[in-house]
Design an enzyme around this catalytic site. Structure first.
Site, PDB file in Angstrom:
ATOM      1  N   ARG A  75      15.538 -53.778  57.739  1.00 43.38           N
ATOM      2  CA  ARG A  75      15.569 -53.726  59.139  1.00 43.38           C
ATOM      3  C   ARG A  75      15.858 -51.993  58.663  1.00 43.38           C
ATOM      4  NH1 ARG A  75      20.705 -51.508  62.282  1.00 43.38           N
ATOM      5  NH2 ARG A  75      19.593 -51.107  64.285  1.00 43.38           N
ATOM      6  N   HIS A 119      17.537 -43.609  65.046  1.00 41.13           N
ATOM      7  CA  HIS A 119      17.977 -43.712  64.321  1.00 41.13           C
ATOM      8  C   HIS A 119      18.886 -42.515  63.975  1.00 41.13           C
ATOM      9  CE1 HIS A 119      21.402 -47.355  61.888  1.00 41.13           C
ATOM     10  NE2 HIS A 119      21.807 -46.090  61.884  1.00 41.13           N
ATOM     11  N   GLU A 164      22.981 -48.246  68.375  1.00 42.89           N
ATOM     12  CA  GLU A 164      23.940 -47.966  68.988  1.00 42.89           C
ATOM     13  C   GLU A 164      23.448 -46.784  70.078  1.00 42.89           C
ATOM     14  OE1 GLU A 164      26.091 -47.604  65.643  1.00 42.89           O
ATOM     15  OE2 GLU A 164      26.018 -49.064  64.879  1.00 42.89           O
ATOM     16  N   ASN A 288      25.731 -54.750  66.757  1.00 40.72           N
ATOM     17  CA  ASN A 288      25.947 -54.100  65.288  1.00 40.72           C
ATOM     18  C   ASN A 288      27.689 -54.216  65.764  1.00 40.72           C
ATOM     19  OD1 ASN A 288      23.026 -53.537  64.535  1.00 40.72           O
ATOM     20  ND2 ASN A 288      24.746 -51.354  64.935  1.00 40.72           N
ATOM     21  N   TYR A 290      31.857 -54.282  63.303  1.00 42.20           N
ATOM     22  CA  TYR A 290      32.073 -53.724  62.022  1.00 42.20           C
ATOM     23  C   TYR A 290      34.148 -54.940  62.522  1.00 42.20           C
ATOM     24  CZ  TYR A 290      28.621 -51.640  60.133  1.00 42.20           C
ATOM     25  OH  TYR A 290      27.081 -51.325  60.158  1.00 42.20           O
ATOM     26  N   GLU A 357      23.549 -55.246  61.994  1.00 40.16           N
ATOM     27  CA  GLU A 357      23.823 -54.710  61.380  1.00 40.16           C
ATOM     28  C   GLU A 357      25.958 -55.738  60.809  1.00 40.16           C
ATOM     29  OE1 GLU A 357      25.990 -50.630  61.248  1.00 40.16           O
ATOM     30  OE2 GLU A 357      22.751 -49.947  62.243  1.00 40.16           O
TER      31      GLU A 357
HETATM   32  O1  IFM Z   1      26.061 -46.475  58.792  1.00 43.02           O
HETATM   33  C1  IFM Z   1      26.119 -46.345  59.844  1.00 43.02           C
HETATM   34  C2  IFM Z   1      25.123 -47.418  60.741  1.00 43.02           C
HETATM   35  O2  IFM Z   1      24.878 -46.041  60.465  1.00 43.02           O
HETATM   36  C3  IFM Z   1      24.856 -47.487  62.526  1.00 43.02           C
HETATM   37  N1  IFM Z   1      25.902 -48.418  62.447  1.00 43.02           N
HETATM   38  C4  IFM Z   1      27.194 -48.278  61.479  1.00 43.02           C
HETATM   39  C5  IFM Z   1      27.547 -47.910  60.391  1.00 43.02           C
HETATM   40  C6  IFM Z   1      28.480 -47.153  59.538  1.00 43.02           C
HETATM   41  O3  IFM Z   1      29.580 -46.642  59.768  1.00 43.02           O
END
Ligand code: IFM
Length: 444
Positions: A75, A119, A164, A288, A290, A357
């Site tokens: 990706r 992006h 995002e 995505n 985290y 992600e």
């Molecule tokens: O690095 C970023 C990415 O560009 C978009 N999603 C979160 C990642 C970590 O912050």
């Protein structure tokens, strides 16, 4: 054994400004990130993406590395200012040729290309004309998407419009932590709409291909069952998640969010027919993830002076969950990922989900046991979600390479592969070899 379906797609992700460098080569002109990063105080240590991982020149070696790791998909994002340097008008053939070469190189190694069209690197001339707060940017995005699609649709199947849009709108236009660095909450809400409209228009310009969008939804839970905490969770869910998901899947902005935002803006910028364009059926939703959020309604009665990305929910307090944190300061909690995937599949008519992600920033160089533990836990969470019936079809680790982490510059290392930015030497970390083995075995 946590084995995934044999068709499960295993990949890794990057983005153009974070890795390419060559910021003034072959006709590329400045994006909002070039301009923002050049202003002292915006990015830690004054770092910029001028060179980054020099991937523009080293893409062949990087693809060879991907092949060595056994990646099935890659990706990446296409830099709008390479392809259409001024954001409109003639296409820059040399810019487009780079992505043609990259895609051909991937295909020659049997790695599926997964391009994202946006992006975060908006051509600066479009920002000068109002940026995403202006409706015209959506139309320009659709033209650009059509140009890239025309050039590559013969060899690319899966297309992602935006990455995002929450960050583009709220970090770019409400808090100013990201380019273009504006602090205008009302502009952020207009940006949400024009990003979504650009997505919908681009999707219809790319008919015949599989088209999706990547969001970064927040898995939010109330700190307690009190009415205040439940309302705080509703508000954050509204302005982080439903403000995107409802237009995309239900052709409507959520009434409670519109109400929460009345003091910021009316929705006069939404024109008849826009929501129908936005809600065109999606072939997949990228997620995505985290870290999750725990919220409380017992925050300050008046919004703090520092701008919040949660427009209309500025008084909500984010609560410490007491878990270990990555160097980004993000708590590690994989249960948030399975809960999020289950919720998305339950509340919205998604036919296919991909984790586009997921990963962690840690300081260690070659021996990154903490990153392996993070990825292992989150892949188990994916497996749990699949067992609960979620149509999860693939997973992309963030990131293939250590890279430019936006306002944090090069201080945060998310890579499976270590990059020495002085020499551009790439060294796979333990996590890269571990992930290669996961892919080879089809699971954990
Ligand atoms: O690095 C970023 C990415 O560009 C978009 N999603 C979160 C990642 C970590 O912050």
């Amino acid at each position: 054994m946590n084995t995934f379906d044999p068709g499960f797609l295993w990949g890794a992700a990057t983005s153009s400004y974070q890795i390419e460098g060559a910021s003034a080569e072959d006709g590329r002109e400045p994006s909002i990130w070039d301009v923002f990063a050049a202003q002292p105080g915006n990015v830690r240590d004054g770092d910029t993406g001028d060179v980054a991982c020099d991937h523009y020149h080293r893409y062949r070696d990087d693809v060879a590395l991907m092949a060595e790791l056994g990646l099935r998909a890659y990706r990446f994002s296409v830099a709008w200012p390479r392809v259409q340097p001024r954001g409109s008008g003639a296409v820059n053939q040399r810019g487009l040729d780079f992505y043609r070469r990259l895609v051909d190189e991937l295909l020659s190694r049997r790695i599926e290309p997964w391009p994202t069209l946006y992006h975060w690197d908006l051509p600066q001339p479009l920002e000068d004309a109002g940026g995403w707060a202006a409706r015209d940017t959506a139309l320009r995005f659709a033209d650009y998407a059509a140009a890239v699609h025309d050039a590559l649709a013969d060899r690319v199947t899966n297309w992602t419009t935006l990455n995002e849009p929450w960050c583009s709108a709220f970090l770019g236009y409400a808090t100013g932590e990201h380019a273009p660095g504006r602090r205008e909450p009302a502009a952020a809400i207009r940006a949400v709409h024009h990003l979504l409209l650009g997505h919908g228009m681009a999707a219809s310009a790319m008919s015949g291909s599989r088209v999706g969008i990547t969001l970064n939804p927040t898995q939010v839970s109330p700190a307690t069952g009190s009415a205040e905490d439940l309302d705080a969770a509703r508000r954050i869910d509204g302005v982080a998640n439903r403000i995107f998901l409802d237009p995309l899947f239900r052709a409507a902005y959520p009434a409670d969010v519109v109400e929460d935002l009345t003091e910021v803006t009316g929705f006069e910028h939404v024109r008849d027919g826009d929501l129908k364009v936005i809600a065109a059926p999606l072939d997949f939703l990228g997620v995505n993830y985290y870290t999750p959020a725990i919220v409380s309604g017992d925050g300050p009665a008046h919004p703090p002076a520092k701008p919040s990305p949660y427009v209309g929910a500025e008084t909500v307090r984010f609560v410490d969950g007491g878990r270990p944190r990555t160097t980004m300061g993000w708590e590690v909690d994989e249960s948030g990922l399975s809960d999020l995937l289950v919720r998305l599949a339950r509340d919205y008519p998604v036919t296919a989900l991909y984790v586009t992600e997921n990963g962690a920033a840690y300081d260690d160089e070659a021996h990154d046991a903490d990153r392996i533990a993070y990825l292992d836990g989150h892949l188990r969470a994916c497996h749990d979600a699949v067992a609960k019936g979620v149509p999860l079809r693939g997973y992309f680790a963030w990131s293939l390479l250590d890279n430019f982490e936006w306002a944090y510059g090069y201080s945060q290392r998310f890579g499976l592969v270590h990059v020495d930015f002085a020499t551009q030497r790439r060294t796979p970390k333990d996590s890269a070899r571990w992930y290669a083995e996961v892919i080879r075995r089809g699971g954990l």
